[in-house]
Design a protein around this motif. Structure first.
Motif, PDB file in Angstrom:
ATOM      1  N   UNK A 168       5.980  -7.596  -6.408  1.00  0.00           N
ATOM      2  CA  UNK A 168       4.885  -7.757  -7.364  1.00  0.00           C
ATOM      3  C   UNK A 168       5.113  -7.000  -8.660  1.00  0.00           C
ATOM      4  N   UNK A 169       6.104  -6.089  -8.692  1.00  0.00           N
ATOM      5  CA  UNK A 169       6.451  -5.404  -9.936  1.00  0.00           C
ATOM      6  C   UNK A 169       7.895  -5.740 -10.293  1.00  0.00           C
ATOM      7  N   UNK A 170       8.184  -5.705 -11.577  1.00  0.00           N
ATOM      8  CA  UNK A 170       9.519  -6.060 -12.038  1.00  0.00           C
ATOM      9  C   UNK A 170      10.421  -4.832 -12.034  1.00  0.00           C
ATOM     10  N   UNK A 171      11.558  -4.968 -11.369  1.00  0.00           N
ATOM     11  CA  UNK A 171      12.577  -3.909 -11.376  1.00  0.00           C
ATOM     12  C   UNK A 171      13.463  -4.146 -12.585  1.00  0.00           C
ATOM     13  N   UNK A 172      13.493  -3.182 -13.499  1.00  0.00           N
ATOM     14  CA  UNK A 172      14.361  -3.239 -14.689  1.00  0.00           C
ATOM     15  C   UNK A 172      15.561  -2.356 -14.386  1.00  0.00           C
ATOM     16  N   UNK A 173      16.717  -2.975 -14.126  1.00  0.00           N
ATOM     17  CA  UNK A 173      17.888  -2.233 -13.688  1.00  0.00           C
ATOM     18  C   UNK A 173      19.014  -2.350 -14.714  1.00  0.00           C
ATOM     19  N   UNK A 174      19.819  -1.299 -14.814  1.00  0.00           N
ATOM     20  CA  UNK A 174      20.919  -1.316 -15.779  1.00  0.00           C
ATOM     21  C   UNK A 174      22.284  -1.131 -15.123  1.00  0.00           C
ATOM     22  N   UNK A 175      22.301  -0.917 -13.809  1.00  0.00           N
ATOM     23  CA  UNK A 175      23.571  -0.699 -13.113  1.00  0.00           C
ATOM     24  C   UNK A 175      23.722  -1.713 -11.996  1.00  0.00           C
ATOM     25  N   UNK A 176      24.789  -2.433 -11.899  1.00  0.00           N
ATOM     26  CA  UNK A 176      26.020  -2.346 -12.673  1.00  0.00           C
ATOM     27  C   UNK A 176      25.948  -3.022 -14.043  1.00  0.00           C
ATOM     28  N   UNK A 177      24.854  -3.775 -14.290  1.00  0.00           N
ATOM     29  CA  UNK A 177      24.580  -4.339 -15.605  1.00  0.00           C
ATOM     30  C   UNK A 177      23.091  -4.640 -15.665  1.00  0.00           C
ATOM     31  N   UNK A 178      22.601  -4.970 -16.849  1.00  0.00           N
ATOM     32  CA  UNK A 178      21.167  -5.176 -17.022  1.00  0.00           C
ATOM     33  C   UNK A 178      20.691  -6.439 -16.317  1.00  0.00           C
ATOM     34  N   UNK A 179      19.654  -6.258 -15.522  1.00  0.00           N
ATOM     35  CA  UNK A 179      19.021  -7.361 -14.809  1.00  0.00           C
ATOM     36  C   UNK A 179      17.590  -6.939 -14.492  1.00  0.00           C
ATOM     37  N   UNK A 180      16.685  -7.903 -14.487  1.00  0.00           N
ATOM     38  CA  UNK A 180      15.284  -7.616 -14.172  1.00  0.00           C
ATOM     39  C   UNK A 180      14.765  -8.700 -13.237  1.00  0.00           C
ATOM     40  N   UNK A 181      14.042  -8.293 -12.184  1.00  0.00           N
ATOM     41  CA  UNK A 181      13.468  -9.257 -11.248  1.00  0.00           C
ATOM     42  C   UNK A 181      12.397  -8.586 -10.405  1.00  0.00           C
ATOM     43  N   UNK A 182      11.525  -9.414  -9.858  1.00  0.00           N
ATOM     44  CA  UNK A 182      10.509  -8.974  -8.899  1.00  0.00           C
ATOM     45  C   UNK A 182      11.129  -9.117  -7.511  1.00  0.00           C
ATOM     46  N   UNK A 183      11.274  -8.023  -6.741  1.00  0.00           N
ATOM     47  CA  UNK A 183      11.868  -8.124  -5.410  1.00  0.00           C
ATOM     48  C   UNK A 183      11.150  -9.112  -4.493  1.00  0.00           C
ATOM     49  N   UNK A 184       9.861  -9.313  -4.711  1.00  0.00           N
ATOM     50  CA  UNK A 184       9.107 -10.259  -3.896  1.00  0.00           C
ATOM     51  C   UNK A 184       9.573 -11.695  -4.082  1.00  0.00           C
ATOM     52  N   UNK A 185      10.156 -11.997  -5.267  1.00  0.00           N
ATOM     53  CA  UNK A 185      10.625 -13.363  -5.526  1.00  0.00           C
ATOM     54  C   UNK A 185      11.828 -13.728  -4.656  1.00  0.00           C
ATOM     55  N   UNK A 186      12.515 -12.734  -4.108  1.00  0.00           N
ATOM     56  CA  UNK A 186      13.702 -13.017  -3.303  1.00  0.00           C
ATOM     57  C   UNK A 186      13.365 -13.678  -1.973  1.00  0.00           C
ATOM     58  N   UNK A 187      12.161 -13.432  -1.464  1.00  0.00           N
ATOM     59  CA  UNK A 187      11.784 -13.987  -0.156  1.00  0.00           C
ATOM     60  C   UNK A 187      10.607 -14.947  -0.215  1.00  0.00           C
ATOM     61  N   UNK A 188       9.989 -15.060  -1.386  1.00  0.00           N
ATOM     62  CA  UNK A 188       8.822 -15.932  -1.544  1.00  0.00           C
ATOM     63  C   UNK A 188       9.216 -17.398  -1.308  1.00  0.00           C
ATOM     64  N   UNK A 189       8.369 -18.195  -0.646  1.00  0.00           N
ATOM     65  CA  UNK A 189       8.677 -19.622  -0.459  1.00  0.00           C
ATOM     66  C   UNK A 189       8.863 -20.335  -1.804  1.00  0.00           C
ATOM     67  N   UNK A 190       9.679 -21.356  -1.803  1.00  0.00           N
ATOM     68  CA  UNK A 190       9.903 -22.134  -3.026  1.00  0.00           C
ATOM     69  C   UNK A 190       8.585 -22.679  -3.542  1.00  0.00           C
ATOM     70  N   UNK A 191       8.408 -22.614  -4.855  1.00  0.00           N
ATOM     71  CA  UNK A 191       7.212 -23.164  -5.474  1.00  0.00           C
ATOM     72  C   UNK A 191       5.985 -22.278  -5.341  1.00  0.00           C
ATOM     73  N   UNK A 192       6.088 -21.150  -4.657  1.00  0.00           N
ATOM     74  CA  UNK A 192       4.910 -20.278  -4.480  1.00  0.00           C
ATOM     75  C   UNK A 192       4.776 -19.315  -5.643  1.00  0.00           C
TER      76      UNK A 192
END
Length: 192
Positions: A168-192
């Protein structure tokens, strides 16, 4: 002492404990994931569907943001020593290393190791793998659980942290390179 005789459904493994990586290379492809810790065999079944979903989505996400010099790969062979061998769910390595490698990666090749926690690997991923990846000198370790992402960064030979990013919160990561994502999106059903 009871002797267990092989049956039609059992797998007979070549070699005997303590096992080496060379022994492991002779094991049959029976659907199990075999890893070694100090010659002791660690066996895991094939990943569950939610586990596979998380790995695939994270690999696609990391691929999208990766610079041309780095590449995410799933389920690679990581040879730490002759008696220590792991199969991280996902890693990020230099592209040049991928081009030169056919079978095994060394810890020095790995910039990020990721484990997606399953019921059968929970204890290993939370404690054991954390300690072993740090000892091997892998700069960053991410542990993904359904409710959060745990980020460990190597400092003076051990991992600091973890930094925790809840679903539900966005992880703003810089290692090993810049990427941002909500960890919940990794397991959420498609289209949810």
């Amino acid at each position: 002492m009871a002797v267990i005789e092989p049956t039609e459904t059992s797998t007979v493994l070549p070699g005997k404990p303590p096992f080496t990586v060379d022994d492991l290379l002779r094991f049959p492809d029976d659907g199990n994931r075999y890893e070694l810790f100090n010659g002791s065999l660690l066996v895991s079944p094939a990943p569950l569907p939610l586990h596979q979903r998380a790995i695939r989505r994270l690999e696609l996400l990391l691929e999208e943001f990766a610079p041309p010099t780095l590449e995410p790969l799933s389920t690679v062979n990581l040879r730490v020593t002759e008696k220590d061998f792991f199969i991280p769910d996902l890693v990020v390595v230099p592209t040049a290393v991928v081009e030169a490698n056919e079978l095994m990666f060394a810890p020095a090749d790995i910039l990020l190791a990721v484990e997606v926690v399953s019921p059968s690997t929970r204890a290993r991923d939370r404690t054991f793998k954390t300690a072993e990846y740090a000892k091997a000198g892998i700069p960053t370790y991410w542990r993904i659980e359904p409710e959060a992402l745990y980020v460990y960064t190597l400092q003076d030979g051990s991992y600091a942290g973890p930094e925790v990013y809840k679903a539900g919160e966005v992880a703003q990561l810089s290692t090993p390179y810049e990427v941002a994502f909500d960890p919940g999106d990794l397991v959420r059903p498609r289209g949810a």
